[in-house]
Design an enzyme around this catalytic site. Sequence first.
Site, PDB file in Angstrom:
ATOM      1  N   VAL A  86       0.843  -1.201   0.000  1.00 49.08           N
ATOM      2  CA  VAL A  86       0.000   0.000   0.000  1.00 49.08           C
ATOM      3  C   VAL A  86       0.878   1.251   0.000  1.00 49.08           C
ATOM      4  CG1 VAL A  86      -1.811   1.269   1.207  1.00 49.08           C
ATOM      5  CG2 VAL A  86      -1.812  -1.245   1.240  1.00 49.08           C
ATOM      6  N   LYS A  87       0.661   2.073  -1.028  1.00 46.54           N
ATOM      7  CA  LYS A  87       1.483   3.272  -1.176  1.00 46.54           C
ATOM      8  C   LYS A  87       0.772   4.444  -0.499  1.00 46.54           C
ATOM      9  CE  LYS A  87       4.285   5.010  -4.993  1.00 46.54           C
ATOM     10  NZ  LYS A  87       4.281   5.172  -6.450  1.00 46.54           N
ATOM     11  N   VAL A  88       1.466   5.056   0.458  1.00 52.98           N
ATOM     12  CA  VAL A  88       0.859   6.069   1.329  1.00 52.98           C
ATOM     13  C   VAL A  88       1.674   7.354   1.227  1.00 52.98           C
ATOM     14  CG1 VAL A  88       0.321   6.607   3.739  1.00 52.98           C
ATOM     15  CG2 VAL A  88       0.130   4.240   2.926  1.00 52.98           C
TER      16      VAL A  88
END
Length: 218
Positions: A86-88
Amino acid sequence: MKFFIDTANLDEIKEANALGILDGVTTNPSLMAKDGVTGQNNILKRYVDICEIVDGDVSAEVISTDFAGIVKEGEHLAALHENIVVKVPMIKDGVKALKHFSDNGIRTNCTLVFSAGQAILAAKAGATYVSPFIGRIDDITWDGVGLIAQMVEIYANYGYQTEILAASIRSPLHIVSCAELGADVVTAPLKAILGLLNHPLTDIGLEKFLADYRKGNS
Ligand code: E4P
């Protein structure tokens, strides 16, 4: 050093994967749009399609900017496929979400990192990867590769486990510089990866070998 490709284009991913050197993929909303992938369902489907091509980590970016939204979206993305990371974004609620995901076994990539201070926060929050955007730093005449050097030193000082994923790569030289400094991963466009192949002496040498072979066999 791991090699990721920075694209949402399936043909480019297949071409890099066929080389046998691909360890993963990064995408972002701009890369999706560039490839004509719009609308939530199409974007989610594209993540799954990518995961089915590459045996490695695939970064899927959240669009929410508040803690609850990032967590909900991230959990949904992580459930799509075991390869999803998950890219945050590096914002206050993003840092909180990185810690939450880390505590709950969801792997993350902290994106839009432009300073050593941000990189320290991402590591403290337990990000799996941190993405310094070195090309965009160079674009404003600062030193993108210099940030990688700072991060490698700081992470080594404290034994941070977060992997440095050099992003916004513009050239083969960027890749080599990141390798010299000990970045854990580079994510690069296909053109920069293929650019590593090029050397004029290779072309000249091969041409001569083939010409000499033809002479001896004509
Ligand atoms: C990283 O994950 C980003 O997708 C990417 O490297 C950004 O690169 P750009 O600066 O070329 O848009």
